[in-house]
Design an enzyme around this catalytic site. Structure first.
Site, PDB file in Angstrom:
ATOM      1  N   ASP A 160      -0.488   1.977   6.675  1.00  4.07           N
ATOM      2  CA  ASP A 160       0.108   2.050   8.149  1.00  4.07           C
ATOM      3  C   ASP A 160      -0.082   0.588   8.468  1.00  4.07           C
ATOM      4  O   ASP A 160      -0.840   0.105   7.593  1.00  4.07           O
ATOM      5  CB  ASP A 160      -0.534   3.445   9.121  1.00  4.07           C
ATOM      6  N   LYS A 161       0.937   0.539   9.140  1.00  7.86           N
ATOM      7  CA  LYS A 161       2.030  -0.911   9.546  1.00  7.86           C
ATOM      8  C   LYS A 161       0.364  -1.225  11.199  1.00  7.86           C
ATOM      9  O   LYS A 161      -0.148  -2.045  10.523  1.00  7.86           O
ATOM     10  CB  LYS A 161       3.039  -0.864  10.439  1.00  7.86           C
TER      11      LYS A 161
END
Length: 168
Positions: A130-131
């Site tokens: 995930d970012k």
């Protein structure tokens, strides 16, 4: 569109026809691609057809080309290469860095940076983060290697370092 040209060698896991050995290692779609041109597959250095017989332990060499995607805009973002060989990369991405191209992240993503920094590879993210997560990302340098890694399965183990008091 540029092409990525690679060779991949492995020992035949069993005796039989070349096509059966290839099907045990690659997808049916990729195997049909290999049959289109004589010379893409060799056994012990000799070009063969899909119906040639092979012995367990023979060296199978596959030469393939794949188009390099030109759709991904290159970008410059910080990351650290932790491991690299001919087929894969393991890179550490920072927090707040998207792994892949997406709306709002056209010029700020790990895949775009890899595309810019590895012009002779066709990078595919195997283990996406995930970012907001900092950590290691496994990257295949070709679509074929990505397919192999997905077929064989990749196990991830996470280790978290915590400070302070942890409650239930």
């Amino acid at each position: 569109m540029r092409e990525v040209v690679r060779t991949f060698s492995f020992p035949a896991p069993f005796a039989g026809k070349v096509r059966d050995v290839l099907r045990s290692r690659f997808s049916a779609r990729f195997c049909s691609f290999l049959k289109k041109e004589l010379g893409r597959v060799a056994v012990n250095g000799t070009p063969v057809t899909a119906i040639a017989k092979i012995n367990a332990g023979d060296t199978v060499t596959v030469r393939f080309t794949e188009p390099k995607s030109e759709k991904l805009p290159p970008c410059q973002v910080p990351y650290t290469v932790r491991y690299e060989d001919e087929d894969v990369l393991v890179v550490e991405k920072g927090k707040d860095l998207p792994t892949v191209y997406g709306f709002g992240y056209e010029n700020n993503n790990l895949l775009g940076a890899l595309s810019a920094d590895y012009p002779n590879a066709n990078c595919h993210i195997v283990t996406r983060l995930d970012k907001d997560t900092q950590g290691l990302v496994l990257v295949a340098k070709t679509g074929v290697m990505h397919s192999i890694l997905q077929a064989e399965g990749v196990n991830r183990t996470y280790l978290a370092l915590l400070t302070g008091k942890v409650t239930k």
